[in-house]
Design an enzyme around this catalytic site. Structure first.
Site, mmCIF file in Angstrom:
data_model
loop_
_atom_site.group_PDB
_atom_site.id
_atom_site.type_symbol
_atom_site.label_atom_id
_atom_site.label_comp_id
_atom_site.label_asym_id
_atom_site.label_seq_id
_atom_site.Cartn_x
_atom_site.Cartn_y
_atom_site.Cartn_z
ATOM 1 N N TYR A 155 0.845 -1.205 0.000
ATOM 2 C CA TYR A 155 0.000 0.000 0.000
ATOM 3 C C TYR A 155 0.884 1.261 0.000
ATOM 4 C CZ TYR A 155 -4.359 2.600 0.671
ATOM 5 O OH TYR A 155 -5.430 3.441 0.510
ATOM 6 N N LYS A 162 -3.166 8.434 2.857
ATOM 7 C CA LYS A 162 -4.386 8.241 3.660
ATOM 8 C C LYS A 162 -4.185 8.733 5.105
ATOM 9 C CE LYS A 162 -7.305 6.298 0.682
ATOM 10 N NZ LYS A 162 -8.405 7.104 0.083
HETATM 11 O O1 0WE Z 1 -6.934 2.965 -1.670
HETATM 12 C C1 0WE Z 1 -6.981 1.936 -2.323
HETATM 13 C C2 0WE Z 1 -6.597 1.918 -3.782
HETATM 14 C C3 0WE Z 1 -5.983 3.187 -4.245
HETATM 15 C C4 0WE Z 1 -5.267 3.141 -5.580
HETATM 16 C C5 0WE Z 1 -5.322 2.091 -6.465
HETATM 17 C C6 0WE Z 1 -4.637 2.148 -7.673
HETATM 18 C C7 0WE Z 1 -4.630 1.014 -8.659
HETATM 19 C C8 0WE Z 1 -4.220 1.408 -10.052
HETATM 20 C C9 0WE Z 1 -4.507 4.227 -5.910
HETATM 21 N N1 0WE Z 1 -3.813 4.312 -7.066
HETATM 22 C C10 0WE Z 1 -3.881 3.298 -7.952
HETATM 23 N N2 0WE Z 1 -3.156 3.415 -9.114
HETATM 24 C C11 0WE Z 1 -3.240 2.523 -10.125
HETATM 25 O O2 0WE Z 1 -2.523 2.646 -11.149
HETATM 26 N N3 0WE Z 1 -7.363 0.779 -1.687
HETATM 27 C C12 0WE Z 1 -7.716 0.806 -0.291
HETATM 28 C C13 0WE Z 1 -7.392 -0.525 -2.351
HETATM 29 C C14 0WE Z 1 -6.055 -1.159 -2.157
HETATM 30 O O3 0WE Z 1 -5.015 -0.796 -2.910
HETATM 31 C C15 0WE Z 1 -3.918 -1.513 -2.484
HETATM 32 C C16 0WE Z 1 -4.294 -2.341 -1.436
HETATM 33 C C17 0WE Z 1 -5.662 -2.122 -1.205
HETATM 34 C C18 0WE Z 1 -6.505 -2.756 -0.149
HETATM 35 C C19 0WE Z 1 -2.605 -1.480 -2.940
HETATM 36 C C20 0WE Z 1 -1.672 -2.314 -2.340
HETATM 37 C C21 0WE Z 1 -2.047 -3.135 -1.305
HETATM 38 C C22 0WE Z 1 -3.342 -3.177 -0.829
#
Ligand code: 0WE
Length: 259
Positions: A155, A162
C-alpha cells in the site's frame, strides 16, 4: 420519508458500477437525496452518465482534481442549477502503479507528490470550493483505509497519503465546524473495485480478510453506502472529525488469526 429528503449531494469518484462511490450514490438516492456526479473526463460518457441517468440524475461534470480552475468550474456549474449543497463525497485516489509494490523506501519524489495531490490535497481543494455552497447541517465525507495507520504490504505511498487524509479530516472539521459543516471519513475494508484490480496480492488479502475479520465477510459498496447515509444525515448531527470503520471489525484485532 427518507432520511435525506430535500438534500442534495455531489459525489466525486464514480468509475463504474463496482465503485464504492456508486454504492454511496445509490444509498443516498434511496433515502431521497438528489445526487450529482463528477469524475475524470475519460470515464464520463461511457461509465458515469449511464449510471447517473439510472437514478434520475442529470448533473454530471468532468473534473481534474489537480486543477483549482476545473474544481471551481464544477461548483460554479452546480450553483447554476442548485441553491446549495448538503453532502460532498470525496471517493477518489491515485498513486502510480510502480509505487504500489516493492519497497516504500523507493518511492520517487514525483510519485509521492502525485499521490498526495490527487488522494489528499483534493479533499482540501474540494472542501474549500464547496464551502460557500454548504448549508449549516451539511456533511463532507471521504474514504480512507487501514493502511493509513498500520503497514499493509504494497500500500506504501497510499498509506502515507491516507494518513494525511485522515489528519486533513480533523483540521477541516475544526475549520468548518463553526459553520455547522461536519467532515468525516469512512475507513473501509478492502472492496473489489477498479482501484483494486491488478494490485499485487489484492486477491489474497481480500480472501484472508473475510477469514479473519470478526464478521467473517468482505465489505461491499452497499455496506459503505449505508454508513455513508448515517454520516450524511442528521442521525450523525454531533459527529465530526471522525474516522468510522466499515471493516467488519478487522481493525480491532491485535493478531488477525484464522480459526
Ligand atoms: O486505496 C486503495 C486503492 C488506491 C489506488 C489504487 C490504484 C490502482 C491502479 C490508488 N492508485 C492506484 N493506481 C493505479 O494505477 N485501496 C484501499 C485498495 C487497495 O489498494 C492496495 C491495497 C488495497 C486494499 C494497494 C496495495 C495493497 C493493498
Amino acid at each position: 420519508m427518507g432520511l435525506l429528503e430535500g438534500k442534495t449531494a455531489l459525489i466525486f469518484g464514480v468509475a463504474n458500477d463496482h465503485s464504492i462511490a456508486w454504492g454511496i450514490a445509490q444509498a443516498l438516492h434511496a433515502e431521497g437525496a438528489t445526487v450529482g456526479f463528477s469524475s475524470i473526463e475519460s470515464l464520463i460518457d461511457k461509465r458515469v452518465r449511464p449510471l447517473a441517468e439510472s437514478i434520475g440524475s442529470t448533473f454530471v461534470e468532468a473534473c481534474d482534481v489537480q486543477s483549482d480552475a476545473d474544481i471551481e468550474r464544477v461548483f460554479t456549474r452546480w450553483a447554476e442549477i442548485h441553491d446549495g449543497l448538503d453532502i460532498l463525497v470525496h471517493a477518489l485516489a491515485f498513486a502510480k502503479r510502480e509505487d504500489l509494490s516493492g519497497g516504500f523506501v523507493d518511492t520517487s519524489r514525483d510519485g509521492f507528490a502525485l499521490a498526495m495531490d490527487v488522494s489528499t490535497y483534493s479533499l482540501v481543494a474540494l472542501t474549500r470550493a464547496a464551502r460557500p455552497h454548504l448549508r449549516p447541517g451539511s456533511s463532507v465525507l471521504t474514504l480512507s483505509y487501514y493502511g493509513a495507520e498500520k503497514v499493509v504490504a504494497n500500500y506504501n505511498v497510499m498509506g502515507v497519503a491516507k494518513a494525511a487524509l485522515e489528519a486533513s479530516v480533523r483540521y477541516l472539521a475544526a475549520d468548518l465546524g463553526p459553520q455547522g459543516v461536519r467532515v468525516n471519513a469512512i475507513s473501509a475494508g478492502p472492496v473489489r473495485t477498479l482501484s483494486a484490480s491488478g494490485i499485487a496480492g489484492f486477491k489474497k488479502m481480500y480472501g484472508a480478510f473475510a477469514a479473519v475479520a470478526p464478521l467473517r465477510a468482505n465489505i461491499t459498496p452497499e455496506d459503505v453506502g449505508r454508513s455513508a447515509v448515517y454520516l450524511a444525515s442528521d442521525l450523525s448531527s454531533a459527529v465530526t472529525g471522525e474516522i468510522l470503520y466499515v471493516d467488519g471489525g478487522f481493525n480491532i484485532l491485535g493478531v488477525p488469526t484464522e480459526e
